[in-house]
Scaffold this motif. Structure first.
Motif: not given
Length: 535
Positions: A86, A122-123, A125, A128-129, A131, A165, A168-169
């Motif tokens: 994350t 993005a991080l 968001d 985020v967790e 995702k 990670r 995720v971005i």
């Protein structure tokens, strides 16, 4: 999105490439290929501004967000897996510091600022967790691993957390340097499916032929200091490159034939007064020609015949009523399995199902709590794992290790085999104590091939090998007269070699007497991943 023009890079007077052009458009999937040392990773570093080119330009659209997965991971401190995935493992703080630096300098209109801002957003968001957990599950993590300190895990698993990670971005351009090195078959197939639907562009360096065939639309090949472009996947590139070589070689031969005929005429008649002017004309015709250079033939896999191993019994090895557990965790209970002489068997199944454990039981590396393990008559077992550094003499050279393993082998033969496994020229004289983990793995692989057992057990043998070396290994194993049991995440390797498939799940090893395609068909699953996860 990304344009490279007339790029040149040299090290110590030796040119890697020059006048290199490359174009990547939005949503395009591109592979960068070439032999080890050709400059693939160097081009990546130049794109990422970690290194400067000697000449040329790299241009990318102002708002393009670029994400990069290196081959090696940095120190992870005390952070957990989910914190890495994350960005809470220091990544967000670094991005904040970068943004502040640009803001304080009043230079927020540069691409570096917008890139840092895109990653920061993005991080941060709210989703985020969720995702990150989706990515981690796809890459093979169990829910119970999410809050584990990453330092407790192997380097391969840490790399998966970094990959999560990156996904995720969701960068506009995803740059991947050997992304499948640290994945098993299940996570590789998930990753492959994920990338098929990825909205951004992808630029990859990979040694996995099947992975590239499934994903890429164009290939750039670094060859003879030039960057040549081809349309299609990796297999299409190989065909086009071969056809191109044949065409160029034929043109070269035809021109050489023509030059030879003209020169012969000139030599014959230059002293004959009535023909002297014609002879001179032929010489001038040769001078006016735009000479065609003899093309270098594409490198081919090294063909090495594995020596005939001693013949073993019809039953190579047998497991009967095997119980095995790690502490309270039962892996197998009442397991029965027979491996027949000459079979080439791949072990597949979900993460943590016990494939490597089964291979170690067959190798005698692990002892079952109960049951019988019976090697066959005259069994000579060789177990190739990813961690065999202890079997090497630290003060012996690469070449001497191979010659000691097979005393009847000539030095030139040993050097030829080592060359095909990426030990070239003076590298054969390196002491094994200075070799990297990947180099030690390759050296042990060569030692197996020059003095083969009649039962060869291999865990991920293609890791650390480039495509040509994988093909060399396949050619050698295709003619191997012994019994082969292996685990691999390389689908091309599996498809080419496996004659039998054993699916391992929930303590059960189910045999399919057929190749990979037969296994997929008989499993009743709709695709490869579903077949692997089936009970």
């Amino acid at each position: 999105m990304l344009t490279i023009r007339k790029l040149k890079k040299s090290y110590g007077g030796e040119t890697l490439f020059e006048d290199a052009d490359l174009q990547i458009n939005y949503g395009e999937r591109v592979a960068l290929v070439g032999p080890n040392g050709a400059g693939k990773s160097t081009i990546f570093r130049i794109i990422l501004k970690e290194e400067e080119a000697d000449r040329g330009t790299v241009e990318r659209d102002e708002w393009t967000l670029v994400g990069f997965l290196p081959q090696e991971s940095e120190d992870v401190g005390d952070y957990t897996v989910i914190e890495i995935a994350t960005g809470r493992a220091g990544e967000i703080e670094k991005l904040e510091a970068t943004l502040k630096k640009f803001e304080d300098a009043g230079t927020v209109d540069v691409p570096e600022y917008s890139e840092a801002q895109g990653m920061f957003d993005a991080l941060n968001d709210p989703k985020v967790e969720a995702k990150a957990k989706k990515m981690l599950r796809g890459l093979g993590y169990a829910e119970t691993d999410f809050d584990r300190p990453a330092k407790e895990m192997s380097g391969g698993w840490i790399m998966r957390a970094h990959l999560a990670r990156l996904l995720v971005i969701e960068p506009d351009l995803l740059m991947l340097d050997e992304p499948t090195n640290h994945l098993d078959l299940m996570s590789l197939l998930w990753f492959q499916d994920y990338l098929k639907n990825y909205s951004g562009a992808i630029l990859m360096i990979s040694h996995d032929r099947e992975f590239m065939d499934e994903l890429v639309e164009s290939v750039y090949d670094i060859n003879e200091k030039k960057l040549n472009s081809y349309t299609g996947n990796y297999s299409a590139f190989v065909e086009q490159r071969h056809a191109q070589y044949e065409q160029q070689n034929n043109a070269y031969k035809n021109q050489q034939k023509q030059i030879k005929e003209l020169q012969a005429f000139a030599n014959k008649f230059r002293s004959v007064s009535s023909k002297a002017s014609q002879a001179q004309s032929k010489l001038k015709e040769i001078e006016r020609m735009e000479k065609i250079e003899k093309p270098m033939s594409p490198k081919k896999p090294f063909r090495f015949q594995i020596p005939e191993p001693p013949r073993g019994g019809q039953k190579a090895m047998t497991l009967e009523n095997i119980d095995f557990a790690y502490g309270k965790h039962k892996v197998y209970e009442g397991l029965d399995l027979t491996i027949e002489r000459g079979e080439r068997t791949v072990l597949v199944g979900p993460n943590g199902s016990g494939k490597s454990t089964l291979l170690k039981l067959l190798a005698g590396e692990l002892t079952a709590q109960s049951g019988d393990y019976t090697p066959g008559h005259n069994a000579k077992i060789g177990y190739f794992s990813q961690h065999r550094a202890a079997t090497l003499d630290p003060n012996a050279s690469v070449l001497s290790e191979v010659l000691n393993a097979a005393p009847t082998l000539r030095e030139d033969e040993a050097r030829g085999i080592l060359g095909s496994f990426m030990f070239r020229k003076e590298e054969v004289y390196k002491m094994t104590k200075v070799l990297s983990g990947g180099e030690k793995s390759r050296l042990n692989l060569v030692k197996f091939l020059v003095d083969p057992p009649n039962i060869l057990l291999m865990d991920e043998p293609t890791t650390h090998l480039d495509i040509l070396t994988v093909e060399s290994l396949i050619l050698a194993l295709e003619s191997y007269a012994g019994t082969l049991v292996f685990i691999s995440h390389d689908v091309h390797f599996i498809k080419t070699l496996a004659t039998d498939v054993i699916h391992v799940a929930n303590g059960v090893a189910k045999r399919f007497h057929g190749d990979w395609d037969y296994f997929i068909e008989k499993s009743g699953a709709g695709d490869e991943r579903a077949a692997l996860t089936a009970d």
